[in-house]
Write an enzyme that holds these catalytic residues in place. Structure first.
Site, PDB file in Angstrom:
ATOM      1  CG  MET A   1      -1.980  -0.919   1.326  1.00 29.62           C
ATOM      2  SD  MET A   1      -2.763  -0.861   2.959  1.00 29.62           S
ATOM      3  CE  MET A   1      -1.563  -1.674   3.980  1.00 29.62           C
TER       4      MET A   1
ATOM      5  CE1 TYR B   1       0.035   2.817 -10.845  1.00 27.38           C
ATOM      6  CE2 TYR B   1       0.018   0.627  -9.871  1.00 27.38           C
ATOM      7  CZ  TYR B   1      -0.323   1.970  -9.813  1.00 27.38           C
ATOM      8  OH  TYR B   1      -1.003   2.461  -8.726  1.00 27.38           O
TER       9      TYR B   1
END
Ligand code: FAD
Ligand code: NAP
Ligand code: SF4
Length: 681
Positions: A34, A174
């Protein structure tokens, strides 16, 4: 010891070590990556060290850090690009290994590609993401090679910094994933075109990383098992990529679901627990190396069931480790009922991350503030009365009692929870029950005297001789001062949610804040809550788990069952309702209601309610909404009668939660404020 034996019997899969050959993971739970924002603060090393060390002490087998960029163009956050940056990371790895030498700490390498948020961002082709800030710069062949070298250098630097491994993220939109998918990779050289060419970038990164770090270093590759995107990867491509990544030397494959730009919720509270584990299970049958599954696995029994079903070798719990750093320790000690469960609200974690604020947790404000918000024994124990057992009163009472104060908690209702007892009745918010279970247990653990069904007044509190009185009496719903507000058609949201007020077929909802939206959800809902049934969830969001079409989505407008009520959601301010909802979840609520045919109107002036319905002015023109029911969701006012009476009697009292400030109040603010005050009490 007995408790541990029981836990090993109850969770045999969860507590089984995993042998990777060159190293062992002590159990099957890892803390998933995270981005917390700790990576970007001045004393990042120390803050991250304490954050991760607390989780290591809490029993997790492996920790994956937030994403660290391998190059300056890879993202605006933390980087690991040269020897000088190693020292900060060394603080983190040393702290984790000192906390528990058997816990593995793995650094995620994240190149955000087109989502890097910088004008010099790069991608295989100059195609802007729907959610990207800039059109990325297309990499030339040399640039592609350079990016691969950056990943490899980053991995070797991570090794030098003492990490046990790296995770290479190849999903979510990404950089690596944009090479894989045709719509973002329109190259005609060896890095684009055929599937073999499109996956070459991912495979080369893993192959060269393995060659550089040697055999005794964990290399995790995060694969997009379901892009949730039309034109995403087909299932056979996912499988062939998995096989190629395995052959290239990865130790573990972690399955990820969803590109950030996809319009399918994958971790919000309306997603069923472990909804995606079956997809990991299918991939696991095709591969030889261990697989990690993730998403909405928030309690040990859910993790054990996933592992027992053979859907994964390891379970990633990310947000649940924000909510409770000791989740695994408590499980091992047979204290599952003491787990502070992640309710998947996203309010203090992802909503913060995506608005540039430090991550924390609604149910645990200490998350990411370990070095500053410390719960330490009080120097002298005081007798404290807390009035109101809503989120604010509960957080204050339990924190103060944990510190050694003698606390009595009063509530007029027969159950603790305050407005959370309304929230838990909203389809999709079933998880809120867990927070109430947690607090109920903490009341016992810390020996709080609980007095339910007790509406206290100033005189009785004064007579009680408490050292301090904390007033957490919450709010009173606002009743707007308009003609006909007492008409039988006008009902309060409280009565609707509690099932005390009949709701007609044609409904106007006055007020489109969080509660207006929740009420719209409740009265248009039909059948089983999607949060409790994976098939219903899949149908509502156009996911095809069975056939796994390209990207995992059907591509046709999903069917969302509706109660058939005609509902109009209104607000006075101009513009579309719902703009103030959570950054990462608001769109799901808006889309669901639109799919159920709910009309939304902004710029509405309320004139009166009568037998004809709700009379309004829209752009100065009279508009009559011919409705049977008008549900008032027009915000709240602080409930301060008790406080005012205490002050009048000279009793020293402190206001918290909604009683302190009702405007823009939510449970995040209520719990945070209460905890901050209680650590100083
Ligand atoms: P309250 O929860 O209102 O609790 C006050 C308590 O005081 C009550 O239990 C009351 O009985 C008691 N009390 C009052 N007077 C006395 C007295 N004299 N003696 C004894 N007891 C007394 N927030 C979020 O962050 N996320 C959400 O998703 C969310 N969803 C919601 C959905 C709904 C339908 C509702 C209604 C609210 C939701 N909220 C949500 C808001 C959240 O519940 C509130 O912000 C929070 O409950 C406020 O906490 P509090 O402790 O200040 O007050
Ligand atoms: P809110 O979000 O402040 O919304 C109140 C609504 O009432 C707004 O639409 C407001 O907009 C309207 N309003 C305000 N004064 C009015 C008046 N005098 N007459 C008519 N309309 C008026 O509050 P809420 O919906 O009651 O929710 C309470 C809190 O609980 C919120 O702060 C919210 O964060 C929290 N909550 C959160 C969630 C979540 O999912 N995160 C869900 C539910 C509740 P206009 O003034 O433009 O009409
Ligand atoms: Fe879970 Fe909500 Fe805490 Fe995020 S803020 S970790 S979603 S409980």
């Amino acid at each position: 010891m007995n408790a541990q034996m029981n836990a090993l019997t109850k969770y045999p899969h969860l507590f089984a070590p995993l042998d990777l050959g060159f190293t062992q993971l002590k159990n099957r739970v890892l803390m998933g990556s995270m981005h917390t924002g700790l990576e970007d603060v001045e004393n990042a090393g120390e803050r991250m060290a304490e954050f991760f060390a607390e989780r290591a002490r809490g029993g997790v087998g492996m920790i994956i850090t937030g994403g660290i960029s391998p190059s300056p163009a890879g993202g605006r956050g933390a980087k690991l690009t040269n020897d000088a940056e190693v020292a900060t990371h060394r603080i983190v790895t040393d702290a984790v290994h000192a906390a528990d030498k058997d816990v593995k700490i793995v650094m995620q390498i994240l190149h955000s590609g087109a989502l890097a948020g910088t004008p010099d961002c790069v991608a295989p082709s100059a195609i802007k993401s729907r959610i990207g800030a800039y059109v990325p710069n297309e990499l030339d062949a040399e640039g592609v090679e350079g990016q691969i070298e950056n990943f490899v250098r980053c991995a070797t630097l991570a090794q030098a910094a003492g990490y046990d491994g790296v995770e290479i993220i190849g999903s979510a939109g990404y950089l690596i994933s944009t090479f894989l998918v045709e719509k973002t990779n329109q190259r005609t050289d060896e890095w684009g075109g055929s599937w073999e060419n499109r996956m070459r970038f991912a495979v080369e990164i893993v192959r060269r990383t393995r060659a550089a770090v040697g055999p005794n270093f964990i290399v995790v590759f995060r694969i997009s098992a379901m892009d949730m995107l039309q034109g995403g990867l087909a299932w056979d491509e996912v499988v062939s990529l998995g096989k190629a990544i395995e052959a290239a030397g990865a130790s573990i494959i972690s399955t990820h679901f969803c590109w950030h730009e996809a319009q399918v919720p994958t971790i919000a509270t309306m997603v069923p627990r472990a909804a995606f584990a079956g997809v990991t299970g299918r991939l696991r049958k095709e591969l030889g190396i261990p697989l990690i599954t993730s998403n909405r696995i928030n309690m040990p029994d859910v993790a054990e069931a996933v592992l027992a079903a053979g859907d994964a070798d390891l379970v990633s719990m990310a947000r649940p480790m924000l909510a409770d750093a000791d989740l695994i320790k408590k499980t091992l000690e047979g204290r599952e009922d003491e787990i502070n469960t992640c309710i998947a609200c996203n309010q203090a974690c992802l909503d913060h991350t995506f608005t540039g604020r430090m991550t924390s947790c609604l149910v645990n404000p200490r998350a990411c503030r370990e070095t500053e918000l410390k719960i330490e024994p009080a120097t002298a124990s005081k007798r404290i009365a807390v009035v109101g057992a809503g989120p604010a009163g509960l957080a204050y009472a339990t924190t103060a009692a944990q510190r050694g104060h003698e606390v009595t908690l009063f509530d007029a209702a027969d159950e603790i929870g305050g407005q959370f007892n309304l929230a838990k009745r909203i389809p999709g918010k079933e998880e809120f029950v867990e927070t109430l279970r947690y607090f109920r247990r903490m009341i016992d653990v810390y020996g709080i005297t609980l007095k339910l069904g007790t509406r206290v007044d100033a005189a009785s509190l004064k007579a009680g001789g408490f050292d301090e009185v904390v007033v957490a009496t919450g709010i009173a719903p606002r009743r707007p001062d308009i003609d006909g507000i007492d008409h039988p058609k006008a009902v309060s949201y409280v009565d609707v949610i509690m099932g005390r007020a009949p709701v007609g077929q044609k409904v106007a909802i006055m007020g489109a804040g969080g509660i207006g939206f929740d009420v719209a959800e409740l009265i248009t809902h039909k059948g089983v809550s999607a949060a409790l049934d994976i098939d219903v969830f899949a149908k509502e969001w156009g996911i095809d788990f069975k056939n796994h079409p390209r990207g995992g989505v059907t591509g046709v407008e999903p069917v969302v069952e509706s109660s058939g009520r005609e509902v109009t959601l209104l607000q006075r301010k101009s513009g579309a309702p719902g703009k103030g909802l959570g950054k990462t979840t608001g769109w799901t609520h808006r889309l669901t209601l639109q799919r159920r045919g709910v009309q939304m109107m902004g710029g509405v002036e309320y004139v009166r309610i009568d037998d004809e319905g709700l009379h309004t002015l829209v752009n100065g023109e009279p508009v009559l909404l011919d409705v049977d029911t008008v549900i008032i969701c027009a915000g709240q006012l602080p409930a301060r009668d008790l406080y005012d009476a205490l002050v009048a009697q000279g009793v020293n009292a402190t206001l918290i939660g909604g009683a302190f400030e009702a405007s823009e109040l939510d449970a995040k603010r209520a719990i945070n404020q209460a905890t901050e005050l209680a650590v100083a009490a």
